[in-house]
Design an enzyme around this catalytic site. Structure first.
Site: not given
Length: 496
Positions: A257, A291
């Site tokens: 990720e 993020c």
């Protein structure tokens, strides 16, 4: 059951956790409180020799742990969740000290971590095989799902507790052993704390091993160790590309990720109150160091000026200060390099033609000469090629970009190498869903903001935002292997 241990920053954290033992190292790394800029403790700086010892221990422990009854693995994860809950207040304080996470960030991180622990406790009973009919007469096909082996977890500093847990807990629950390498800036809440909590609930020796240290010194060995079957990484795209390439050299499964450049699209038909509420949370929670935070606000021309005015007023009203102040919403950036980079992005964008509506500089803290706090910042007149919009700025920065209609808004949103998260406010849900369908991201949230994580829902990015995924059945597939066993019950007729 969990013991009465207490975990504070004044504990002795200066030891690696290898094969159930706390091991001292020659060198150490200082941990600095981002609010006070004071060194608060020391943690080990592991060597490649230490990394090798961690993998050797994990490899020895895996076969026995893999054969442990599912109910025992389930009970251990549930006890770990109890330990997390029992130490809630201590852990939130550790997050304040180590990564500058305020009360809201700490509570959010705990909530998500407990959700992941609860989901992981279901995994031992979800491993399942299949029977498949055969084209060969008298043959039985059996498909088994087995733990992959040693799982490497490399976690980031921004939300270290839950982003470590979402890899570690599922791996242990499914019978894998783990080597955990936390980020250099979050070695305790992303790593050593897990060793203490799992030790507290009786995890067998070697099933979890924690190595702290500089990525520049041990990162390649961790990412590319031949004993590793899976490498789960959360972090920036440039670093993630290197980790994935190194893991692939050993044919380990990379689960990545990576970075995001998430768009918050607001149309003329949107409920502006709801869109602004979502925008403020999605841009400024934990100083924008998420993020999946809002990186770009893409707003229709008809409401652009009003949106900017209202966003500025809300940004200027946010309490700014030390993470230790319970009223603080926007606290310190993790370190000087991150702070200076985002301030440079702001300066470059203003030079390119953006208007700085508010913020754009550091805020002083009493007694701190070099504050890490960046004021909540709003810029108007932004275009997609400006630094604050084309890079993942990872700060309390809200660049606002204008769009004429759905087609232009979607085109701007998709004009990025990333594809992690996003959000849409369009008034009616049908239009919102239509826009969401056209956005090239791993997940999109209608009438909300991009920061969402539910352990039972798959979480993944596309394009430069990652490969593989976490949560639910997705992580279950990543950390297990499929084995085909056939049994020929009747004598087989061969052609020669």
């Amino acid at each position: 059951m969990p013991s009465e241990a207490q975990y504070t920053i004044t504990d002795d954290w200066n030891a690696l956790y290898l094969d159930g033992e706390w091991v001292k190292t020659e060198d150490s790394i200082s941990v600095e409180d981002p609010s006070t800029r004071e060194t608060v403790t020391e943690v080990p700086a592991a060597t490649e020799t230490d990394v090798n010892a961690a993998y050797e221990a994990a490899a020895r422990a895996h076969p026995v742990w893999a054969e442990t009854q599912p109910v025992m693995r389930e009970e251990l994860i549930l006890e770990f969740a109890q330990a997390l809950e029992k130490h809630r207040d201590e852990i939130i304080e550790l997050l304040k000290v180590e990564v500058g996470g305020g009360q809201i960030m700490g509570e959010t991180s705990m909530q998500i971590a407990l959700d992941h622990a609860g989901e992981a406790a279901t995994y031992p009973r979800r491993l399942q095989g299949q029977h498949k009919d055969s084209n060969i007469p008298g043959k039985e096909n059996i498909i088994e799902q087995r733990p992959a082996g040693v799982v490497t977890a490399i976690s980031p500093w921004n939300f270290p507790l839950n982003l470590s847990l979402r890899a570690v807990a599922p791996a242990i629950a499914t019978g894998n052993s783990v080597v955990l390498k936390p980020a250099t800036n979050s070695p305790i809440t992303g790593g050593l704390l897990f060793a203490k909590l799992f030790e507290e609930v009786g995890l067998p020796d070697g099933v979890l091993n924690v190595v702290t240290g500089h990525g520049s010194e041990i990162g390649n060995r961790v990412a590319g160790h031949p004993e590793s079957a899976v490498v789960a990484f959360t972090g920036s795209t440039p670093v993630g590309r290197g980790v994935a390439a190194t893991a692939a050299e050993n044919l380990a499964t990379p689960v990545m990720e990576l970075g995001g450049n998430n768009a918050h699209i607001v149309t003329a038909g949107a409920d502006l109150d709801g869109a602004i509420d979502a925008a403020v949370f999605g841009s400024f929670v934990h100083q924008g160091q998420v993020c999946i935070s809002i990186n770009r606000h893409i707003v229709y021309d008809d409401i652009y000026d009003e949106y900017v005015d209202r966003l500025v007023k809300r940004a200027e009203s946010l309490p700014v200060g030390s993470a230790h102040d319970p009223d603080t919403v926007v606290g310190p950036i993790i370190d000087e390099s991150q702070r200076d980079e985002m301030l440079e992005y702001i300066a470059e964008s203003v030079e390119a033609g953006a208007t700085l509506e508010t913020g754009g500089k550091t805020a002083p803290l009493d007694g701190i000469d070099d504050s890490l706090i960046v004021e909540p910042t709003v810029l108007s007149g932004v275009t997609n090629d400006m630094s604050v919009a084309c890079f993942e700025h990872f700060g309390p920065i809200a660049p606002v970009i204008s769009a004429a209609d759905i087609d232009q808004a979607v085109e701007i949103a998709n004009d990025t190498q990333y594809g992690l998260s996003g959000s849409v406010h369009a008034g009616d849900e049908g239009t919102g869903k239509e826009i969401a369908d056209r956005m090239d991201t791993g997940h999109v949230h209608v009438n909300d903001q991009p920061i969402n994580d539910e352990a039972h829902v798959p979480f993944s990015g596309i394009n430069a935002s990652g490969m593989g995924g976490f949560n639910s059945n997705q992580i279950l597939r990543e950390i297990t292997e499929t084995k085909w066993i056939s049994v020929q019950h009747d004598e087989r007729d061969y052609p020669f």
